[in-house]
Design an enzyme around this catalytic site. Structure first.
Site, PDB file in Angstrom:
ATOM      1  N   GLY A   1      84.409  26.308 -43.015  1.00 26.86           N
ATOM      2  CA  GLY A   1      84.779  27.559 -44.438  1.00 26.86           C
ATOM      3  C   GLY A   1      83.513  27.384 -45.296  1.00 26.86           C
ATOM      4  O   GLY A   1      82.720  27.406 -44.433  1.00 26.86           O
ATOM      5  N   SER A   2      84.533  27.271 -46.126  1.00 18.82           N
ATOM      6  CA  SER A   2      83.150  27.650 -47.357  1.00 18.82           C
ATOM      7  C   SER A   2      82.127  26.648 -47.509  1.00 18.82           C
ATOM      8  O   SER A   2      80.887  26.955 -48.138  1.00 18.82           O
ATOM      9  CB  SER A   2      83.760  27.338 -48.697  1.00 18.82           C
ATOM     10  OG  SER A   2      84.754  29.008 -49.214  1.00 18.82           O
ATOM     11  N   THR A   3      82.187  25.206 -47.020  1.00 23.49           N
ATOM     12  CA  THR A   3      80.922  24.031 -47.634  1.00 23.49           C
ATOM     13  C   THR A   3      80.011  24.488 -46.545  1.00 23.49           C
ATOM     14  O   THR A   3      79.048  23.580 -46.624  1.00 23.49           O
ATOM     15  CB  THR A   3      81.304  22.994 -46.622  1.00 23.49           C
ATOM     16  OG1 THR A   3      82.035  22.721 -45.583  1.00 23.49           O
ATOM     17  CG2 THR A   3      82.578  22.285 -47.484  1.00 23.49           C
ATOM     18  N   LEU A   4      80.159  25.560 -45.424  1.00 23.84           N
ATOM     19  CA  LEU A   4      79.099  25.873 -44.536  1.00 23.84           C
ATOM     20  C   LEU A   4      77.897  27.087 -45.413  1.00 23.84           C
ATOM     21  O   LEU A   4      76.405  26.617 -45.002  1.00 23.84           O
ATOM     22  CB  LEU A   4      79.332  26.718 -43.659  1.00 23.84           C
ATOM     23  CG  LEU A   4      77.936  26.834 -42.395  1.00 23.84           C
ATOM     24  CD1 LEU A   4      77.561  26.199 -42.318  1.00 23.84           C
ATOM     25  CD2 LEU A   4      79.063  28.364 -41.254  1.00 23.84           C
TER      26      LEU A   4
END
Length: 582
Positions: free
Chosen positions: A301-304
């Site tokens: 998700g947004s951690t990438l």
């Protein structure tokens, strides 16, 4: 005349017989001599072999206990303790009428916890010479059995593996089977290193089995080796307690946590929930024993997003102070809708990360080629084995396609279509925090950490880390990850679980962060898989665990608070200017 002739011929006949007999005897002696010479001089090997087969024996040289597993400070995580095995010789039992002592056999069955009938069934065959009655009994039970003095029932020393920290390190340290061979975790991955090899000596024995000659060492015994892990048991216990509490509170399917030392690549903590007790083999189940921090993969998700921003900076798509137009807050690509929660308008790259804008990420990613994006992900260690040698480690999945659609490239920019393990995600953030330098990960403590390599440009890594501080601050999505007294940078992530034909209604909540930002030391990733209830965002379920564990670790490692460092230095400088120099 004829009589006189006959008298003369008779001595001749007797003399011939005598000569013939002597010749036969000489020939026999010659044959025996020739045979002896052949056996002893010309071809003695076969006779020696026959003699050696009857007299030479190999004697094992006793080996030492299995090596210990310890944390970085020498605290024992796995040790071997002496126990006894109870075995029987059914032939001796029947020969000495041992079964006539019914009360003693009843007492033996009770102390072993085995039904009396089943115990007797094990020794009913008088032709057998060996059968186990019970393995790894305690010294107290062994002493009780010894006092029963049952003919044909014997004890032999062996070892049992004991894990003082129980379920805290169960997935990482693993366990052994009843024969002392590793079947999970470190115990399995480094089984040869931990196991001692008995030596062998060649001896000659007489027909009574007594040693009459020691012919020397055939092979040297190899001592067992201890293993010192990079894990800090203080942090490990803190991490497990916090993760387990969150796992149970949110009724999640599973949860994982990984903490790395940014400067060395050492794993300081690695825990999972639910766990198991490795001291109780009867409850062992393979699916509960796997180390989810390295075996299970998730869409990040947004951690990438920080890695995608690094790629955009490196390839000249944007600069650190660039503005990105996200209006009208949504777009259609290939018939699919990509949108933010609301129209954020014209925002900076830092605000894109702070507000986790999917539109801002898509605008940047569409200006790059898929090959440029994938190259950056590989340099951050995604899709690549860590090299630590842990059992069942997954490499994750970075997609490889000959043709990319717009929607595939767009969704990649905010963490869909790629899978990573918690360990890989922690390594990516450690690289960011270390100025773009990647150190080889290790779970085994090294005397001298190897030199790292520059994975991404330093200025871009530092720029993104500065942006991630705003994510934890006011207006960011990770205010629950803030730690009093310390500057923290990180990113939340919430991804939907993929199912056949699309995505379902279950979520994965993630948070990945670094502290302290003035001199990054620790990178930490928390994954809460399928939390139930109204709270499922990474900022709600994973960020509080990050804050609790990171805060405790910073204090345990005596890392100085840095949140107000610059302001304190300015005040100190002003005070120093007022003091006259002597």
């Amino acid at each position: 005349m004829s009589r006189r002739n006959r008298q003369k011929k008779e001595p001749l006949l007797a003399l011939g017989r005598f000569h013939f007999t002597c010749a036969v005897i000489l020939l026999a002696f010659f044959a025996l001599f020739a045979r002896a010479a052949w056996i002893q001089v010309i071809s003695p090997d076969r006779l020696r072999l026959e003699g050696d087969l009857r007299s030479l024996r190999s004697a094992a040289v006793s080996n030492t206990s299995r090596g210990m597993v310890m944390d970085r400070n020498g605290e024992e995580l796995a040790v071997s303790v002496p126990v006894q095995a109870v075995w029987a010789d059914p032939k001796q039992i029947h020969a000495e009428r041992s079964l006539d002592r019914e009360q003693a056999w009843q007492a033996l069955a009770e102390v072993l916890g085995v039904p009396h009938d089943r115990l007797l069934a094990r020794v009913e065959n008088p032709k057998r010479r060996f059968v186990y009655l019970q393995r790894q009994v305690t010294p107290a039970v062994a002493e009780y059995i010894r006092k029963l003095r049952l003919p044909g029932v014997h004890l032999r020393p062996e070892e049992r593996r004991f894990y003082p920290t129980g379920e805290i390190n169960a997935h990482l340290v693993g366990m052994t089977n009843i024969d002392g061979n590793g079947i999970e975790g470190i115990e399995r991955a480094f089984n040869d290193w931990l196991t001692a090899q008995p030596g062998e000596r060649k001896v000659r024995k007489d027909r009574m089995g007594r040693v009459i000659e020691d012919l020397g060492v055939v092979s040297e015994a190899r001592q067992a080796n201890n293993i010192e892990l990079t894990i800090d048991q203080r942090i490990q216990a803190l991490a497990y307690r916090s993760l387990k509490r969150a796992f149970e509170f949110h009724r999640a399917t599973s949860a994982s946590l990984v903490m790395l030392d940014v400067k060395t690549g050492e794993v300081l903590a690695m825990v999972n929930a639910p766990s198991f007790n490795p001291n109780n083999r009867s409850q062992y189940q393979g699916f509960r024993a796997r180390n989810r921090a390295v075996t299970d993969t998730y869409e990040p998700g947004s951690t990438l997003k920080p890695m995608i921003v690094v790629s955009a900076l490196e390839n000249g798509v944007v600069k650190a102070n660039s503005m990105i137009d996200t209006s009208p807050g949504w777009m259609r690509l290939g018939g699919k809708r990509v949108a933010d929660t609301r129209n954020l308008g014209n925002i900076s790259v830092e605000t894109v990360l702070q507000r986790s804008s999917n539109m801002g990420m898509v605008r940047m990613a569409m200006e790059e080629t898929p090959e440029q994006l994938l190259d950056t992900l590989y340099r951050f260690g995604l899709g690549i084995d860590s090299g630590m040698g842990l059992v069942g480690e997954s490499t994750g999945m970075v997609p490889q396609r000959r043709r990319w659609s717009d929607i595939e490239q767009a969704t990649l920019s905010f963490g869909y279509g790629v899978t990573v393990t918690p360990l890989q995600l922690a390594q990516a953030y450690a690289i960011l925090a270390n100025g773009g330098v990647r150190h080889p990960l290790t779970i085994i403590k090294r005397s001298q950490p190897p030199a790292g390599e520059q994975a991404v440009p330093r200025q871009h890594a530092e720029a993104v880390m500065h942006m991630l501080e705003s994510v934890v601050g006011p207006g960011g999505t990770a205010r629950n990850a803030a730690i009093a007294g310390y500057r923290v940078g990180g990113k939340t992530g919430t991804s939907r679980k993929a199912i056949a034909g699309g995505y379902g209604s279950d979520y994965v909540g993630l948070f990945a962060g670094v502290a302290p930002l003035s001199d990054p030391r620790l990178a930490l990733v928390v994954v809460i898989n399928e939390p139930q209830g109204d709270q499922y965002y990474g900022g709600q379920v994973a960020a509080p665990v990050f804050a609790e564990v990171m805060s405790g670790a910073l204090q345990l490692l005596n890392i100085r608070p840095d949140a107000a460092t610059e302001e304190q230095f300015q005040l100190a400088g002003q005070e120093a200017a007022l003091v006259p120099h002597t």
